[in-house]
Design a protein around this motif. Structure first.
Motif, short mmCIF file in Angstrom:
data_model
loop_
_atom_site.label_atom_id
_atom_site.label_comp_id
_atom_site.label_asym_id
_atom_site.label_seq_id
_atom_site.Cartn_x
_atom_site.Cartn_y
_atom_site.Cartn_z
N LEU A 503 -5.66 -8.67 1.13
CA LEU A 503 -4.52 -8.78 0.58
C LEU A 503 -4.24 -7.71 -0.27
O LEU A 503 -2.98 -6.95 -0.49
CB LEU A 503 -4.75 -9.83 -0.75
CG LEU A 503 -4.64 -11.55 -0.11
CD1 LEU A 503 -5.04 -12.30 -1.12
CD2 LEU A 503 -3.00 -11.47 0.28
N LEU A 506 -3.01 -4.74 2.06
CA LEU A 506 -1.80 -5.32 2.61
C LEU A 506 -0.40 -4.86 1.72
O LEU A 506 0.59 -4.26 1.83
CB LEU A 506 -1.81 -6.94 2.80
CG LEU A 506 -0.65 -7.49 3.73
CD1 LEU A 506 -0.39 -6.62 5.06
CD2 LEU A 506 -0.55 -8.77 3.99
N ARG A 507 -1.07 -5.34 0.28
CA ARG A 507 0.01 -4.82 -0.64
C ARG A 507 0.16 -3.52 -0.75
O ARG A 507 1.39 -2.97 -1.13
CB ARG A 507 -0.53 -5.50 -2.09
CG ARG A 507 -0.30 -6.99 -2.06
CD ARG A 507 -1.10 -7.89 -3.30
NE ARG A 507 -0.78 -9.00 -2.98
CZ ARG A 507 -0.11 -9.90 -4.19
NH1 ARG A 507 0.10 -9.28 -5.28
NH2 ARG A 507 0.00 -11.29 -4.18
N ARG A 508 -0.84 -2.82 -0.76
CA ARG A 508 -0.72 -1.17 -0.67
C ARG A 508 0.30 -0.80 0.21
O ARG A 508 1.01 0.24 0.15
CB ARG A 508 -2.39 -0.56 -0.55
CG ARG A 508 -2.28 1.00 -0.60
CD ARG A 508 -2.12 1.64 -1.75
NE ARG A 508 -3.11 1.34 -2.65
CZ ARG A 508 -3.36 1.88 -4.01
NH1 ARG A 508 -2.41 2.75 -4.50
NH2 ARG A 508 -4.41 1.55 -4.57
N ALA A 510 2.60 -2.22 1.97
CA ALA A 510 3.76 -2.64 1.70
C ALA A 510 4.55 -1.79 0.59
O ALA A 510 5.89 -1.81 0.50
CB ALA A 510 3.84 -4.32 1.12
N PRO A 514 7.89 -1.04 2.49
CA PRO A 514 8.52 -2.48 2.53
C PRO A 514 8.72 -3.19 3.86
O PRO A 514 8.61 -4.24 4.14
CB PRO A 514 9.43 -2.34 1.53
CG PRO A 514 9.31 -1.21 0.91
CD PRO A 514 8.62 -0.41 1.61
N ILE A 517 6.83 -5.55 6.29
CA ILE A 517 6.44 -6.97 6.17
C ILE A 517 7.57 -7.86 6.37
O ILE A 517 8.54 -7.53 5.71
CB ILE A 517 5.67 -7.05 4.79
CG1 ILE A 517 4.80 -5.90 4.44
CG2 ILE A 517 5.25 -8.21 4.69
CD1 ILE A 517 3.30 -6.15 4.93
N ASP A 521 6.30 -13.33 5.34
CA ASP A 521 5.01 -12.95 4.85
C ASP A 521 5.21 -12.26 3.20
O ASP A 521 4.20 -12.32 2.59
CB ASP A 521 4.35 -11.89 5.82
CG ASP A 521 4.01 -12.40 7.26
OD1 ASP A 521 3.56 -13.71 7.21
OD2 ASP A 521 4.52 -11.88 8.11
N HIS A 522 6.08 -11.46 3.16
CA HIS A 522 6.35 -10.98 1.85
C HIS A 522 6.39 -12.15 0.76
O HIS A 522 6.01 -11.74 -0.39
CB HIS A 522 7.65 -10.08 1.87
CG HIS A 522 7.76 -9.20 0.45
ND1 HIS A 522 8.20 -9.68 -0.64
CD2 HIS A 522 7.46 -7.87 0.53
CE1 HIS A 522 8.39 -8.61 -1.33
NE2 HIS A 522 7.90 -7.67 -0.82
N ILE A 526 2.65 -10.94 -0.64
CA ILE A 526 2.97 -9.95 -1.69
C ILE A 526 3.62 -10.06 -2.86
O ILE A 526 3.28 -9.55 -3.80
CB ILE A 526 4.07 -8.84 -0.79
CG1 ILE A 526 3.41 -8.64 0.67
CG2 ILE A 526 4.23 -7.32 -1.37
CD1 ILE A 526 2.29 -7.91 0.60
N LYS A 527 4.77 -10.91 -2.75
CA LYS A 527 5.50 -11.28 -4.03
C LYS A 527 4.90 -11.93 -5.18
O LYS A 527 4.78 -11.50 -6.35
CB LYS A 527 6.86 -12.20 -3.68
CG LYS A 527 7.94 -12.11 -4.83
CD LYS A 527 9.19 -12.74 -4.48
CE LYS A 527 9.91 -12.99 -5.65
NZ LYS A 527 11.19 -13.61 -5.15
N SER A 533 -1.56 -15.76 -4.31
CA SER A 533 -1.65 -15.50 -3.00
C SER A 533 -2.82 -15.67 -2.27
O SER A 533 -3.06 -16.32 -1.38
CB SER A 533 -1.05 -13.92 -2.59
OG SER A 533 0.06 -13.74 -2.94
#
Length: 545
Positions: A503, A506-508, A510, A514, A517, A521-522, A526-527, A533
């Motif tokens: 996670l 993935l956030r890094r 995104a 952006p 993604i 999935d975002h 991510i959000k 999450s």
């Protein structure tokens, strides 16, 4: 985490099995014989109680055929090293038998099975007396041990007498009071027996250390070292005794003499095993053992086996599991030489085990000093390690991959690391490591695969601060793989730590791109807050319809 060869699960071939709940039972692991031979040898310790009661006070003479009858334990049997080994084996076998009987007695006492409590007490009494007589016949008993023996024999006899009294009454109040008294005596017997065995083992260990210190014969010294090494496999309690008796000091004396070069590897392997306890590390520090290790590692004339075992000692003493760090002060003085020698050993390793030991030592070192990471970058460590990953002769197990990715994760905090990883196609390697799966149902291998996945994701997240790295990772389809690991528990071996790392990675990615993604999935990965999450993914079912 790094080296698990002695203290943690790193090496499949040299990894210690988990300790049994009983110290005595773990001590039997060193007696490596086939099952039939084990059964035949154990039979002589399971003698009928009535026979033992008659024979226990009778002296056993030394017959001419003594060497053929294993029941006779005498100081005149065989050479010195054979006697030492035989005494240790007999002592450990008897100790296990007595320990087993005492354990049974505790259980039967709780259930109030008085007939069995008494018969077990009689057997334990006989076995203890046999052990004392046998050991006294084979070795001169130290005075301090004689006091324990006398007290123990008296308590065993008291235990036999008091349990016999319980056979002749049905008075519940009397039996209840006797149960408490017997439990107290039984606890005293167990403690006294444990202390006496520790003293006897210490006495035998002193004999082995004396052989190492006083002999000039390579075979004699090698045999004594083998016996010490065998004992170290029986758990930390025995390792503490070995360390306190000065084994580390004696072994380093061997490693400082050129005439014993062929014994270096054997001696260092034993040192590494002893240093699983703080006493061993303290002894190593007192004799400047780190300087000796540095000399062996940097000596090009040293055989690979000796350098590999020196690396194993380094891995052991730098393990994050150790609470004491006092010895690391002297380590820092030789760190540059040691790190240089270790990365060279990784590069030239002839087999997977040598690479594992060297890389495990490096992995541990990178945890406690950032200067080690800078040294490794200067020595082209990233290139060497990533090339090794392509060589199945060197990196052939999840344990080795765990060490490599640990080093990469620690190096990735340095900004200059990103360009070197890109140059060596390291992102491709990290994505391959994200797919690491165990090839067997072994729990230790499964745990190693989880660590490989987790640290690969951590490394990717750290490196993705660099825009070029992030772009390369996206082009190589890192995002779909990370999403798969987040959503599928089986893909991540049901590991929560892998989920958190994926996670974060993935956030890094995104954050830098952006558009990589998809909206769904975002919205889920991510959000929300990371913890939300995490909870969403950790509760997901395997099937998504």
């Amino acid at each position: 985490m790094a080296s698990d060869r002695m203290a943690t699960p790193q090496s499949s071939s040299r990894q210690s099995s988990s300790l049994s709940s009983s110290p005595m039972s773990t001590r039997m692991q060193s007696l490596q014989v086939d099952s039939v031979q084990r059964w035949m040898e154990d039979l002589r310790h399971m003698t009928e109680v009535e026979c033992m009661c008659v024979l226990q006070a009778k002296p056993i003479g030394v017959e001419e055929d003594a060497q053929q009858g294993e029941l006779i334990v005498s100081s005149g049997v065989g050479a010195g090293d054979h006697v030492a080994r035989n005494n240790l084996q007999t002592l450990l076998r008897r100790a296990l038998v007595v320990s087993t009987e005492l354990g049974k007695m505790f259980q039967r006492l709780e259930k109030g099975r008085w007939q069995r409590v008494h018969s077990t007490a009689v057997r334990a009494n006989c076995h203890v007396r046999s052990l004392v007589h046998e050991y006294g016949a084979a070795r001169s008993t130290p005075p301090e041990m004689q006091k324990y023996e006398k007290s123990l024999l008296e308590k065993c006899m008291e235990l036999t007498n008091i349990t016999e009294r319980c056979l002749h009454t049905d008075d519940e109040y009397f039996l209840k009071s006797m149960r408490e008294a017997i439990h107290e005596i039984l606890t005293d017997v167990s403690d006294s027996f444990s202390n006496m065995i520790d003293m006897a083992l210490a006495n035998e260990i002193r004999v082995l250390i004396k052989q190492i210190e006083s002999s000039d014969n390579v075979l004699t010294i090698g045999s004594a070292i083998s016996n010490l090494l065998s004992l170290t496999q029986d758990g930390p309690q025995l390792c503490s005794i070995i360390a306190k008796e000065g084994a580390v000091v004696a072994l380093f004396k061997i490693c400082r003499q050129d005439r014993f070069k062929e014994l270096y590897a054997h001696a260092l392997r034993t040192v590494a095993s002893i240093c699983c306890v703080e006493e061993g590390i303290n002894q190593l520090d007192k004799v400047d053992g780190i300087l000796c290790l540095a000399d062996i590692l940097t000596d090009e004339s040293s055989v690979e086996a000796a350098r590999a075992e020196a690396a194993a000692v380094v891995a052991q003493i730098t393990s994050p599991h150790h609470t004491s760090t006092q010895h690391l002060a002297s380590f820092l003085e030789s760190m540059h030489d040691i790190v240089t020698a270790l990365i060279k050993l990784c590069e030239s390793a002839s087999c997977g085990e040598v690479f594992l030991l060297a890389s495990a030592a490096l992995a541990n070192i990178t945890f406690f000093d950032s200067m080690a990471c800078e040294i490794l970058l200067q020595l082209n460590a990233i290139q060497i390690l990533l090339q090794a990953c392509r060589d199945r002769q060197r990196v052939d197990t999840p344990y080795s991959k765990d060490q490599v990715v640990t080093i990469l994760a620690n190096l990735s905090v340095l900004e200059q690391c990103a360009s070197e990883v890109l140059q060596e196609q390291g992102i491709e390697r990290l994505l391959l490591l994200l797919g690491e799966k165990p090839s067997s149902p072994s729990p230790s291998e499964g745990a190693a695969c989880e660590r490989v996945q987790q640290k690969s994701a951590v490394t990717l997240a750290r490196l993705s601060r660099d825009a070029d790295v992030a772009q390369t990772a996206i082009q190589l389809k890192a995002v779909p793989r990370l999403i798969e690991l987040c959503r599928s528990p089986t893909e991540r071996n049901n590991s929560d730590s892998v989920l958190v790392a994926c996670l974060a990675a993935l956030r890094r990615l995104a954050a830098g791109c952006p558009d990589s993604i998809e909206a769904a999935d975002h919205q889920q990965l991510i959000k929300p807050r990371l913890v939300d999450s995490f909870l969403l993914c950790s509760n997901m079912e395997e099937s998504f319809v």
